[in-house]
Motif scaffolding. Structure first.
Motif, PDB file in Angstrom:
ATOM      1  N   LYS A   1      29.256   9.926  68.624  1.00  0.00           N
ATOM      2  CA  LYS A   1      29.393  10.421  69.989  1.00  0.00           C
ATOM      3  C   LYS A   1      29.525  11.931  70.047  1.00  0.00           C
ATOM      4  O   LYS A   1      29.352  12.540  71.106  1.00  0.00           O
ATOM      5  N   GLU A   2      29.857  12.570  68.894  1.00  0.00           N
ATOM      6  CA  GLU A   2      29.972  14.014  68.872  1.00  0.00           C
ATOM      7  C   GLU A   2      28.678  14.678  68.417  1.00  0.00           C
ATOM      8  O   GLU A   2      28.629  15.865  68.194  1.00  0.00           O
TER       9      GLU A   2
ATOM     10  N   ALA B   1      32.549  21.695  62.679  1.00  0.00           N
ATOM     11  CA  ALA B   1      32.561  22.576  63.847  1.00  0.00           C
ATOM     12  C   ALA B   1      31.637  23.766  63.640  1.00  0.00           C
ATOM     13  O   ALA B   1      30.920  24.183  64.560  1.00  0.00           O
ATOM     14  N   ARG B   2      31.617  24.299  62.424  1.00  0.00           N
ATOM     15  CA  ARG B   2      30.741  25.447  62.147  1.00  0.00           C
ATOM     16  C   ARG B   2      29.275  25.027  62.139  1.00  0.00           C
ATOM     17  O   ARG B   2      28.413  25.746  62.660  1.00  0.00           O
ATOM     18  N   TYR B   3      28.964  23.872  61.530  1.00  0.00           N
ATOM     19  CA  TYR B   3      27.580  23.391  61.527  1.00  0.00           C
ATOM     20  C   TYR B   3      27.072  23.200  62.957  1.00  0.00           C
ATOM     21  O   TYR B   3      25.971  23.641  63.315  1.00  0.00           O
ATOM     22  N   MET B   4      27.892  22.515  63.771  1.00  0.00           N
ATOM     23  CA  MET B   4      27.468  22.235  65.142  1.00  0.00           C
ATOM     24  C   MET B   4      27.346  23.516  65.956  1.00  0.00           C
ATOM     25  O   MET B   4      26.464  23.644  66.820  1.00  0.00           O
ATOM     26  N   ASN B   5      28.208  24.470  65.682  1.00  0.00           N
ATOM     27  CA  ASN B   5      28.139  25.763  66.377  1.00  0.00           C
ATOM     28  C   ASN B   5      26.830  26.463  66.047  1.00  0.00           C
ATOM     29  O   ASN B   5      26.141  26.993  66.938  1.00  0.00           O
ATOM     30  N   TYR B   6      26.462  26.452  64.756  1.00  0.00           N
ATOM     31  CA  TYR B   6      25.206  27.096  64.336  1.00  0.00           C
ATOM     32  C   TYR B   6      24.005  26.393  64.971  1.00  0.00           C
ATOM     33  O   TYR B   6      23.086  27.036  65.496  1.00  0.00           O
ATOM     34  N   ILE B   7      24.020  25.068  64.945  1.00  0.00           N
ATOM     35  CA  ILE B   7      22.917  24.284  65.518  1.00  0.00           C
ATOM     36  C   ILE B   7      22.773  24.579  67.014  1.00  0.00           C
ATOM     37  O   ILE B   7      21.675  24.831  67.516  1.00  0.00           O
ATOM     38  N   ASP B   8      23.910  24.554  67.735  1.00  0.00           N
ATOM     39  CA  ASP B   8      23.866  24.779  69.181  1.00  0.00           C
ATOM     40  C   ASP B   8      23.390  26.187  69.514  1.00  0.00           C
ATOM     41  O   ASP B   8      22.568  26.382  70.423  1.00  0.00           O
ATOM     42  N   ARG B   9      23.898  27.170  68.787  1.00  0.00           N
ATOM     43  CA  ARG B   9      23.524  28.555  69.091  1.00  0.00           C
ATOM     44  C   ARG B   9      22.067  28.832  68.733  1.00  0.00           C
ATOM     45  O   ARG B   9      21.384  29.588  69.430  1.00  0.00           O
TER      46      ARG B   9
END
Length: 376
Positions: free
Chosen positions: A30-31, A324-332
């Motif tokens: 879900k995340e 959190a860092r992986y998802m941040n990189y992917i989103d940005r």
């Protein structure tokens, strides 16, 4: 005739491309950033890449030892004399050729056999790739019998400053179907020259030329080379899988077809990045998030299909902080660079569209029987 002196990248082996689900250990579905969708990867995990998908090879300064072909002379046997080098290739037995040949039209088969027996020349096509890295140089409009092609390519690769060798070790040929053929009978001829010292002495490196029939004449339309640290596998159905590497964390692979016009055309090319090489997607964002010394344990895959690029990522295990860092990189990367992160279904749809645009059945992407190489 000056040999292309571009630096060759180190290759660690063949990347086998297979569809596997993305595993996000410690990261709940879900995340997932794809609005609840499961992001899947078409490339192996880092562990699978090391253990299964990449052929084990030594370091760059230790060239791979390749077992000589059965018809090559043993190390202590005398080399063939100069007169033998200039002898024409042995005559092709029509019955043997037919047994190892996909169904084709009789006139094309006759022309191919005449060329293989030094009876007629081939002409280098006007659209032969020019000054392309990894493709042997041939002058457009040039004409060669088989023996003349052997002599020319041997001189091109075997520099007398670095070797006393004056000719390639041996030659082979194979037939390959044209996946865009309307009646399924058209085929191309592949001619391989083995033992060209592209990487190092006696490395069994080779060059392959595509020969095709057009208006009752034969043309060399394309080509490629392989050395001790690159690989290519040809399939009877007309597909070609090749792979290489720019280092341990940057691998490339291509799935191509050899069409009825004799041109090698990509269905897709892919680059598999890991560790710090994933910074190439967006370097400023990467170093802002991960810092200068981090070695993220994940893989980003970049697929080039037609004029479009498609991105996927694979994470094996991660802590909450790493996640959190992986998802941040992917989103940005998506928001700031317009990167298109896709699911396997979206990637497969793009591959199907590319096959359709090339006039081939998507089924050819499923690997079949390899071609049969015959000695000349």
């Amino acid at each position: 005739m000056e040999k292309n002196q571009k630096q060759k990248t180190a290759v660690t082996g063949l990347l086998t491309i297979s569809c596997i689900g993305m595993v996000l250990s410690g990261c709940t579905a879900k995340e997932n950033p794809m609005e609840g969708q499961t992001i899947e990867s078409i490339v192996p995990s880092p562990e699978a890449t090391a253990a299964e998908a990449i052929t084990d090879v030594p370091a760059v300064n230790e060239p791979t030892e390749i077992k000589p072909a059965e018809n090559e002379p043993a190390e202590n046997e005398p080399a063939e004399n100069e007169s033998a080098k200039n002898e024409p290739a042995k005559e092709i037995d029509p019955q043997t050729a037919a047994e190892n040949t996909p169904e084709t039209t009789a006139d094309a088969q006759s022309l191919y056999e005449q060329f293989l027996n030094n009876g007629i020349p081939v002409t280098v096509s006007e659209d032969y790739p020019e000054n392309v890295y990894g493709i042997p140089v041939l002058e457009k409009g040039g004409s060669f019998t088989l023996a003349e092609l052997k002599e020319y390519i041997s001189k091109y690769y075997l520099n007398p400053e670095y070797t006393s060798k004056t000719t390639c070790d041996h030659m082979q040929y194979a037939y390959i179907k044209c996946p865009d053929s309307a009646d399924g009978k058209a085929k191309n001829l592949l001619v391989k020259l083995v033992g060209l010292n592209i990487y190092s002495d006696n490395d069994d490196s080779y060059a392959v030329f595509v020969v095709t029939k057009d208006n009752d004449r034969l043309y060399i339309t394309d080509g490629y080379e392989c050395w001790a640290r690159s690989t290519a596998t040809e399939y009877i159905n007309g597909t070609l899988i090749s792979a290489g590497s720019s280092g341990a964390d940057d691998h490339q692979a291509e799935l191509s077809v050899i069409l009825s016009n004799g041109k090698i055309t990509d269905i897709y090319s892919a680059e598999f990045l890991s560790g710090q090489r994933t910074s190439s997607v967006s370097s400023s964002t990467y170093y802002e998030i991960f810092g200068d010394d981090a070695e993220p344990d994940w893989t980003i895959s970049i697929y080039s299909i037609g004029d479009e690029k498609y991105y996927q990522y694979y994470i094996d295990e991660c802590s909450e902080d790493e996640k959190a860092r992986y998802m941040n990189y992917i989103d940005r990367c998506r928001e700031e660079q317009g990167i298109r992160w896709v699911t396997d279904e979206e990637l497969e749809a793009a591959v199907k569209n590319q096959c359709s645009s090339l006039g081939i059945d998507h089924g050819v992407t499923r690997q079949q029987e390899e071609v049969v190489w015959n000695d000349l």
